[in-house]
Every structure is written in structure tokens, then in C-alpha cells.
Write an enzyme that holds these catalytic residues in place. Structure first.
Site, mmCIF file in Angstrom:
data_model
loop_
_atom_site.group_PDB
_atom_site.id
_atom_site.type_symbol
_atom_site.label_atom_id
_atom_site.label_comp_id
_atom_site.label_asym_id
_atom_site.label_seq_id
_atom_site.Cartn_x
_atom_site.Cartn_y
_atom_site.Cartn_z
ATOM 1 N N GLY A 167 0.805 -1.220 0.000
ATOM 2 C CA GLY A 167 0.000 0.000 0.000
ATOM 3 C C GLY A 167 0.839 1.272 0.000
ATOM 4 O O GLY A 167 0.374 2.325 -0.453
ATOM 5 N N ASP A 210 1.244 2.041 -3.575
ATOM 6 C CA ASP A 210 -0.024 2.615 -4.068
ATOM 7 C C ASP A 210 -0.106 4.098 -3.695
ATOM 8 O O ASP A 210 -0.515 4.935 -4.493
ATOM 9 C CB ASP A 210 -1.219 1.887 -3.443
ATOM 10 C CG ASP A 210 -1.339 0.443 -3.898
ATOM 11 O OD1 ASP A 210 -1.896 0.204 -4.973
ATOM 12 O OD2 ASP A 210 -0.863 -0.444 -3.173
ATOM 13 N N GLU A 220 1.824 -7.048 -3.172
ATOM 14 C CA GLU A 220 0.481 -7.626 -3.067
ATOM 15 C C GLU A 220 0.410 -9.069 -3.535
ATOM 16 O O GLU A 220 -0.185 -9.913 -2.869
ATOM 17 C CB GLU A 220 -0.530 -6.764 -3.838
ATOM 18 C CG GLU A 220 -1.009 -5.524 -3.070
ATOM 19 C CD GLU A 220 -0.149 -4.291 -3.301
ATOM 20 O OE1 GLU A 220 1.026 -4.441 -3.732
ATOM 21 O OE2 GLU A 220 -0.652 -3.181 -3.068
ATOM 22 N N ASP A 230 -5.109 -3.466 -5.526
ATOM 23 C CA ASP A 230 -6.403 -2.895 -5.931
ATOM 24 C C ASP A 230 -6.613 -1.445 -5.502
ATOM 25 O O ASP A 230 -7.727 -0.938 -5.552
ATOM 26 C CB ASP A 230 -7.558 -3.767 -5.406
ATOM 27 C CG ASP A 230 -7.520 -3.934 -3.890
ATOM 28 O OD1 ASP A 230 -6.634 -3.361 -3.253
ATOM 29 O OD2 ASP A 230 -8.386 -4.659 -3.356
HETATM 30 C C1 LIG Z 1 -3.758 -3.041 -0.470
HETATM 31 C C2 LIG Z 1 -2.451 -3.110 0.169
HETATM 32 C C3 LIG Z 1 -1.779 -4.316 0.286
HETATM 33 C C4 LIG Z 1 -0.476 -4.388 0.978
HETATM 34 O O1 LIG Z 1 0.009 -3.400 1.526
HETATM 35 S S1 LIG Z 1 0.327 -5.910 0.963
HETATM 36 C C5 LIG Z 1 1.778 -5.648 1.860
HETATM 37 C C6 LIG Z 1 1.569 -5.676 3.368
HETATM 38 N N1 LIG Z 1 2.822 -5.358 4.055
HETATM 39 C C7 LIG Z 1 3.744 -6.280 4.338
HETATM 40 O O2 LIG Z 1 3.607 -7.464 4.055
HETATM 41 C C8 LIG Z 1 4.994 -5.785 5.014
HETATM 42 C C9 LIG Z 1 5.191 -6.494 6.327
HETATM 43 N N2 LIG Z 1 6.323 -5.902 7.048
HETATM 44 C C10 LIG Z 1 7.607 -6.143 6.731
HETATM 45 O O3 LIG Z 1 7.957 -6.815 5.785
HETATM 46 C C11 LIG Z 1 8.632 -5.550 7.653
HETATM 47 O O4 LIG Z 1 8.005 -5.159 8.824
HETATM 48 C C12 LIG Z 1 9.391 -4.317 7.103
HETATM 49 C C13 LIG Z 1 10.316 -4.786 5.966
HETATM 50 C C14 LIG Z 1 8.439 -3.254 6.580
HETATM 51 C C15 LIG Z 1 10.267 -3.719 8.223
HETATM 52 O O5 LIG Z 1 11.099 -4.665 8.782
HETATM 53 P P1 LIG Z 1 11.876 -4.346 10.163
HETATM 54 O O6 LIG Z 1 12.649 -3.107 10.024
HETATM 55 O O7 LIG Z 1 12.636 -5.578 10.507
HETATM 56 O O8 LIG Z 1 10.749 -4.049 11.213
HETATM 57 P P2 LIG Z 1 9.754 -5.111 11.896
HETATM 58 O O9 LIG Z 1 10.303 -5.521 13.212
HETATM 59 O O10 LIG Z 1 9.380 -6.176 10.941
HETATM 60 O O11 LIG Z 1 8.432 -4.206 12.099
HETATM 61 C C16 LIG Z 1 8.349 -3.268 13.129
HETATM 62 C C17 LIG Z 1 6.971 -3.386 13.774
HETATM 63 O O12 LIG Z 1 6.023 -3.051 12.773
HETATM 64 C C18 LIG Z 1 5.093 -4.095 12.624
HETATM 65 N N3 LIG Z 1 4.671 -4.135 11.220
HETATM 66 C C19 LIG Z 1 5.442 -4.015 10.136
HETATM 67 N N4 LIG Z 1 4.709 -4.076 9.035
HETATM 68 C C20 LIG Z 1 3.420 -4.220 9.433
HETATM 69 C C21 LIG Z 1 2.191 -4.329 8.734
HETATM 70 N N5 LIG Z 1 2.127 -4.254 7.404
HETATM 71 N N6 LIG Z 1 1.082 -4.480 9.474
HETATM 72 C C22 LIG Z 1 1.114 -4.496 10.817
HETATM 73 N N7 LIG Z 1 2.256 -4.402 11.533
HETATM 74 C C23 LIG Z 1 3.395 -4.254 10.824
HETATM 75 C C24 LIG Z 1 5.854 -5.331 13.049
HETATM 76 O O13 LIG Z 1 4.974 -6.362 13.421
HETATM 77 C C25 LIG Z 1 6.646 -4.797 14.207
HETATM 78 O O14 LIG Z 1 5.775 -4.651 15.316
HETATM 79 P P3 LIG Z 1 6.162 -5.222 16.760
HETATM 80 O O15 LIG Z 1 7.441 -4.519 17.128
HETATM 81 O O16 LIG Z 1 5.028 -4.891 17.645
HETATM 82 O O17 LIG Z 1 6.388 -6.698 16.599
#
Ligand SMILES: C/C=C/C(=O)SCCNC(=O)CCNC(=O)[C@H](O)C(C)(C)COP(=O)(O)OP(=O)(O)OC[C@H]1O[C@@H](n2cnc3c(N)ncnc32)[C@H](O)[C@@H]1OP(=O)(O)O
Length: 270
Positions: A121, A124, A144, A152
Site C-alpha cells: 500500500g 499505491d 500484493e 487494488d
Molecule cells: C492493499 C495493500 C496491500 C499491501 O500493503 S500488501 C503488503 C503488506 N505489508 C507487508 O507485508 C509488510 C510487512 N512488514 C515487513 O515486511 C517488515 O516489517 C518491514 C520490511 C516493513 C520492516 O522490517 P523491520 O525493520 O525488521 O521491522 P519489523 O520488526 O518487521 O516491524 C516493526 C513493527 O512493525 C510491525 N509491522 C510491520 N509491518 C506491518 C504491517 N504491514 N502491518 C502491521 N504491523 C506491521 C511489526 O509487526 C513490528 O511490530 P512489533 O514490534 O510490535 O512486533
């Protein structure tokens, strides 16, 4: 303007919009989607805001949709009637699209300053901005497909126009990471900088250049560019002829010409 997940500072005609859930890598929860729309609708409406800079607080620009929000979607659309349930889901998607289209709808130029991760997102979101700037070590990921969904909320519509069909399709099909420096080569970002401080300083300076120009002309230029992007050249020329027939004879044109002759900055009303 006070919002739960976004900080807005308005100074010297520049609205700095900061995604502000740094402990969650600026994941977009329900509040943040709504806050993004509210922020850019407010900037559109606020005469003192001539240009906006969008940045992220903390280590990352944006980690995309909040995964908890995604998990909660099923419960939100529950209905004994299948059609009503699907209708609810459609409305949610259209509403999320609109939250990001608010950047495009905002008549003032929006400059995105991206550092760290910009995922799902987040891509996006930045695709709806006017320009993107980044750090060398930032990375972009159209994530995504790897999360099991068709993007989307704007990437598939806007990214091909920014970087071309072939490159956009590669990023959408493979979900591979693109660095800040590669983003510049692709045309996704205009420029990349060594670190976040230099990025923000430089983007604020570009915003300041824009803020010194006639706000009426900046608003018109954005609207004509948006219209022309979505229509034929002939339609775009027709549109701008109508626009300038209404807007050309402004106090701003006289002031801009005088300022240019006198080698000084023009002074313009909001
Ligand atoms: C329509 C839209 C669709 C989409 O957007 S699909 C994509 C959805 N997003 C993801 O799949 C990304 C998921 N997150 C990651 O891959 C990683 O994170 C990062 C690469 C962005 C950062 O990595 P790092 O620097 O190691 O940080 P960390 O310890 O993973 O994250 C810090 C805190 O942030 C929370 N967090 C990160 N991304 C999300 C998310 N997308 N939704 C909810 N929480 C998120 C974690 O859990 C954690 O939190 P806590 O310290 O409490 O464990």
C-alpha cells in the site's frame, strides 16, 4: 490539524505530512487510510498550503496495509446474504482507493520523500503523488501478489504510466525489491539522496521553490497535467484552452512579468 496517525505541520506555505506510526513501520491501519484522505482534503482546502511534502516517521516510510486490518476484513463484511457481503467488500475497496486518490484530487503539488521500506500500500500511496524522491538505500516492493491478492488501490493503474508497462508488470508479477537508486533509473523516483536528512532537506527546498510561484498557476498546472494524462492530446489542448480563457487574465500574470523584469521574486496571493 490533529489526526491520530498523521502529523501535519504547515510552515512557509509547505504542508509537511508525516505518517506517524513509527512503532509499526507506518503500517496503514483503518485510521491511517482515513487520516490520509482527511489530510489531503484539508490541504486542498487550506489557502495557506501551497504545496505538500509526504514523509514517514521512524525507520521506514510505510510497510503497507496493516496486516491486522487485512485479517479483520472477513468479520467486517459478514452477512448471511452472499451478495450483500460482496457488496460490503466492494464498498471498502472503493473507499480505500478514494483515500489515496485524495493526493491526486488535492489541487496542490504533492512531493513524496521515501526512506527505508515502501511496501504494498505504500507504493499505491506514492504513485498518487506528483513526484517521488528517495534515499539510495530505500526499497520499493509491489508486494500484493506475494500476499495473495491483486493490488487494488492504485499501483496497477498508476505505476505503468510512471515507469512503462514492461517494468511495472515485472515489479507486480515478481514482487522484487527495487532500491532507491534503481527507482531513479526506472523513473519511479525523480532523484535519490544519501540519507534521510539530506532527502528531507532537499525535498523541502524543492517544495519551497514551488511555494514561491503563483499558487493559482500551480493549482491550474496540476489540474491540466492530471486531465491531460487521462485524455487525448486534442482533449488536453481543448481543456487548457478553456482553462486559460478563464484563468489567464489574473493579477498573477502581471506580477510575474513585473517580477521577472525587475529580477525579484513575485509576490502572490494564496
Ligand atoms: C492493499 C495493500 C496491500 C499491501 O500493503 S500488501 C503488503 C503488506 N505489508 C507487508 O507485508 C509488510 C510487512 N512488514 C515487513 O515486511 C517488515 O516489517 C518491514 C520490511 C516493513 C520492516 O522490517 P523491520 O525493520 O525488521 O521491522 P519489523 O520488526 O518487521 O516491524 C516493526 C513493527 O512493525 C510491525 N509491522 C510491520 N509491518 C506491518 C504491517 N504491514 N502491518 C502491521 N504491523 C506491521 C511489526 O509487526 C513490528 O511490530 P512489533 O514490534 O510490535 O512486533
Amino acid at each position: 490539524m490533529q489526526l491520530d496517525t498523521i502529523k501535519i505541520t504547515l510552515e512557509n506555505h509547505i504542508a509537511l505530512v508525516e505518517l506517524n506510526r513509527p512503532d509499526k513501520a507506518n503500517a496503514m491501519d483503518e485510521r491511517m487510510w482515513a487520516d490520509i484522505r482527511q489530510a489531503f482534503d484539508w490541504i486542498d482546502d487550506e489557502p495557506a498550503a501551497r504545496v505538500a511534502v509526504l514523509a514517514g516517521n521512524g525507520k521506514h516510510f510505510c510497510s503497507g496495509i496493516d496486516l491486522m486490518m487485512m485479517m479483520g476484513l472477513k468479520a467486517r463484511i459478514e452477512d448471511p446474504c452472499e451478495a450483500r457481503s460482496r457488496e460490503k467488500l466492494r464498498r471498502i475497496i472503493v473507499d480505500l482507493q478514494d483515500c489515496l486518490t485524495a493526493l491526486e484530487r488535492c489541487r496542490k503539488p504533492v512531493l513524496a520523500a521515501i526512506h527505508g521500506a515502501c511496501v504494498g500500500g505504500g507504493v499505491d500511496l506514492i504513485c498518487a503523488a506528483d513526484m517521488r524522491y528517495t534515499t539510495d538505500d530505500a526499497y520499493f516492493c509491489v508486494k500484493e501478489a506475494d500476499m495473495g491478492l491483486v493490488a487494488d488501490v492504485g499501483t496497477l493503474q498508476r505505476l505503468p504510466r510512471l515507469i512503462g508497462e514492461g517494468q511495472a508488470r515485472e515489479l507486480a508479477y515478481t514482487c522484487r525489491r527495487v532500491s532507491g537508486t534503481e527507482a531513479v533509473q526506472l523513473g519511479l523516483a525523480n532523484r535519490s539522496f544519501a540519507d534521510r536528512d539530506t532527502l528531507l532537506q532537499s525535498v523541502m527546498s524543492i517544495a519551497a521553490d514551488i511555494a514561491r510561484k503563483s499558487p493559482l498557476v500551480m493549482r491550474g498546472t496540476k489540474q491540466v497535467l492530471n486531465y491531460s494524462r487521462d485524455h487525448s492530446v486534442a482533449d488536453g489542448l481543448d481543456f487548457v484552452a478553456g482553462w486559460n480563457a478563464a484563468m489567464l487574465m489574473s493579477a498573477d500574470i502581471q506580477e510575474a512579468i513585473m517580477a521577472s523584469m525587475q529580477k525579484r521574486d513575485g509576490q502572490f496571493r494564496d
